[in-house]
Write a protein that holds these residues in place. Structure first.
Motif, PDB file in Angstrom:
ATOM      1  N   GLU A  76       0.820  -1.201   0.000  1.00  0.00           N
ATOM      2  CA  GLU A  76       0.000   0.000   0.000  1.00  0.00           C
ATOM      3  C   GLU A  76       0.859   1.256   0.000  1.00  0.00           C
ATOM      4  OE1 GLU A  76      -2.832  -0.006   3.133  1.00  0.00           O
ATOM      5  OE2 GLU A  76      -4.147  -1.449   2.135  1.00  0.00           O
ATOM      6  N   SER A  77       0.416   2.218  -0.795  1.00  0.00           N
ATOM      7  CA  SER A  77       1.055   3.528  -0.832  1.00  0.00           C
ATOM      8  C   SER A  77       0.284   4.487   0.080  1.00  0.00           C
ATOM      9  CB  SER A  77       1.059   4.077  -2.257  1.00  0.00           C
ATOM     10  OG  SER A  77      -0.272   4.357  -2.667  1.00  0.00           O
ATOM     11  N   THR A  78       0.794   5.707   0.161  1.00  0.00           N
ATOM     12  CA  THR A  78       0.072   6.743   0.913  1.00  0.00           C
ATOM     13  C   THR A  78      -1.309   6.962   0.338  1.00  0.00           C
ATOM     14  OG1 THR A  78       2.154   7.840   1.465  1.00  0.00           O
ATOM     15  CG2 THR A  78       0.147   9.162   1.653  1.00  0.00           C
ATOM     16  N   TYR A  79      -1.440   6.829  -0.969  1.00  0.00           N
ATOM     17  CA  TYR A  79      -2.731   7.072  -1.624  1.00  0.00           C
ATOM     18  C   TYR A  79      -3.733   5.985  -1.276  1.00  0.00           C
ATOM     19  CZ  TYR A  79       0.188  10.350  -4.118  1.00  0.00           C
ATOM     20  OH  TYR A  79       1.071  11.371  -4.411  1.00  0.00           O
ATOM     21  N   HIS A  80      -3.279   4.741  -1.165  1.00  0.00           N
ATOM     22  CA  HIS A  80      -4.170   3.671  -0.705  1.00  0.00           C
ATOM     23  C   HIS A  80      -4.722   4.001   0.683  1.00  0.00           C
ATOM     24  CE1 HIS A  80      -1.909   1.422  -3.784  1.00  0.00           C
ATOM     25  NE2 HIS A  80      -2.894   0.536  -3.776  1.00  0.00           N
ATOM     26  N   ARG A  81      -3.822   4.350   1.567  1.00  0.00           N
ATOM     27  CA  ARG A  81      -4.223   4.574   2.963  1.00  0.00           C
ATOM     28  C   ARG A  81      -5.111   5.809   3.105  1.00  0.00           C
ATOM     29  NH1 ARG A  81       1.205   2.884   3.472  1.00  0.00           N
ATOM     30  NH2 ARG A  81       1.950   5.041   3.607  1.00  0.00           N
ATOM     31  N   ALA A 105      -2.106  12.700  -6.784  1.00  0.00           N
ATOM     32  CA  ALA A 105      -1.610  11.454  -7.363  1.00  0.00           C
ATOM     33  C   ALA A 105      -1.286  11.616  -8.838  1.00  0.00           C
ATOM     34  CB  ALA A 105      -2.642  10.344  -7.156  1.00  0.00           C
ATOM     35  N   ASN A 141       2.180  13.161  -8.966  1.00  0.00           N
ATOM     36  CA  ASN A 141       3.298  12.373  -8.449  1.00  0.00           C
ATOM     37  C   ASN A 141       3.415  10.969  -9.034  1.00  0.00           C
ATOM     38  OD1 ASN A 141       4.011  14.512  -6.727  1.00  0.00           O
ATOM     39  ND2 ASN A 141       2.632  13.783  -5.115  1.00  0.00           N
ATOM     40  N   LYS A 142       2.276  10.393  -9.436  1.00  0.00           N
ATOM     41  CA  LYS A 142       2.298   9.014  -9.929  1.00  0.00           C
ATOM     42  C   LYS A 142       2.016   8.912 -11.426  1.00  0.00           C
ATOM     43  CE  LYS A 142       2.308   5.885  -7.304  1.00  0.00           C
ATOM     44  NZ  LYS A 142       3.397   5.052  -6.723  1.00  0.00           N
ATOM     45  N   TRP A 178      -1.103   5.507 -13.726  1.00  0.00           N
ATOM     46  CA  TRP A 178      -1.314   4.886 -12.417  1.00  0.00           C
ATOM     47  C   TRP A 178      -2.674   5.274 -11.856  1.00  0.00           C
ATOM     48  CZ3 TRP A 178      -2.254   6.176  -7.333  1.00  0.00           C
ATOM     49  CH2 TRP A 178      -1.994   5.179  -6.369  1.00  0.00           C
TER      50      TRP A 178
END
Length: 237
Positions: A37-42, A139, A142-143, A147
């Motif tokens: 998990e990334s920060t975006y998931h959390r 996101a 940055n991604k 993504w």
């Protein structure tokens, strides 16, 4: 919702080609257990859980505080009408009317407080949706769009599908039924405030208050709870 969730289960009939079956399985999204998990998931999980909590608080306000105040107002008004009907005209009625009107005014004040609480919850919903949109924008920076728009987070949905940029099933649409529900509760309180309202009209208003028709098919439970339990890992932890 059952038809939508059925689409997550894959083919319902066996394939005659073992090779084709292995190829199909190789393209399936990784299980949540293998996802880092990334920060975006959390952040997404946290925001959606906060939104769910806000809708649960909304229901408590409507079905506990609001319904109690509305029923008490109608009961007090009915008791006053019955008492006046039994009281001879020659007796002073102020002893009956005065305290009862004070009690009714108190119930009306409680209903006004309920509306203020609902407005506060709706503002919270707006804030959460704004934070969700900001998460999608961050996101993207940055991604990258690939993504955000194509990469499944846990099961099948990418981050973009939860935000306002997606065409269908986006979370911000939930604000529409809750705004309509808020407007409906305001209208019902205005109806119940009238001391000239009949008992039948009061009863109908209370029934509509409890039903919340705008949320029956488009509220959180109807539109998002089952989906999030499928699409978001550790949803109920």
């Amino acid at each position: 919702m059952s038809s939508r969730l059925a689409s997550f289960k894959g083919p319902s009939t066996p394939t005659s080609s073992p090779v084709q079956q292995r190829q199909a399985n190789s393209s399936a999204p990784p299980s949540p257990a293998r996802i880092v998990e990334s920060t975006y998931h959390r952040k997404l999980r946290t925001l959606l859980q906060e939104l769910r909590s806000t809708t649960e608080t909304w229901d408590d306000i409507v079905l506990i505080d609001g319904l109690k105040a509305a029923k008490s107002l109608v009961d007090t008004r009915t008791e006053l009408d019955n008492s006046l009907a039994r009281t001879p005209n020659r007796l002073p009625r102020t002893r009956i009317v005065g305290p009862t009107l004070e009690a009714m005014d108190q119930r009306i004040s409680e209903l006004d407080i309920v509306l203020m609480k609902l407005q506060k919850q709706f503002r919270k919903m707006n804030t959460i949706v704004e934070s969700l949109d900001a998460l999608v924008i961050e996101a993207h920076k940055n991604k990258g769009w690939q993504w955000v728009e194509k990469e499944p987070l846990w099961t099948t949905w990418p981050l973009e599908k939860f935000g306002s940029g997606y065409v269908v099933s986006r979370v911000p649409e939930i604000l529409v039924p809750y705004h309509r529900a808020l407007s409906g509760h305001i209208a019902l309180v205005n109806i119940l405030k009238s001391h000239s309202i009949s008992f039948d009209e009061s009863r109908d208003a209370i029934l509509k208050w409890a039903e919340q028709p705008w949320l029956e098919e488009h509220g959180w439970d109807a539109g998002w709870e089952d989906l999030c339990s499928v699409e978001i890992d550790r949803w109920n932890r």
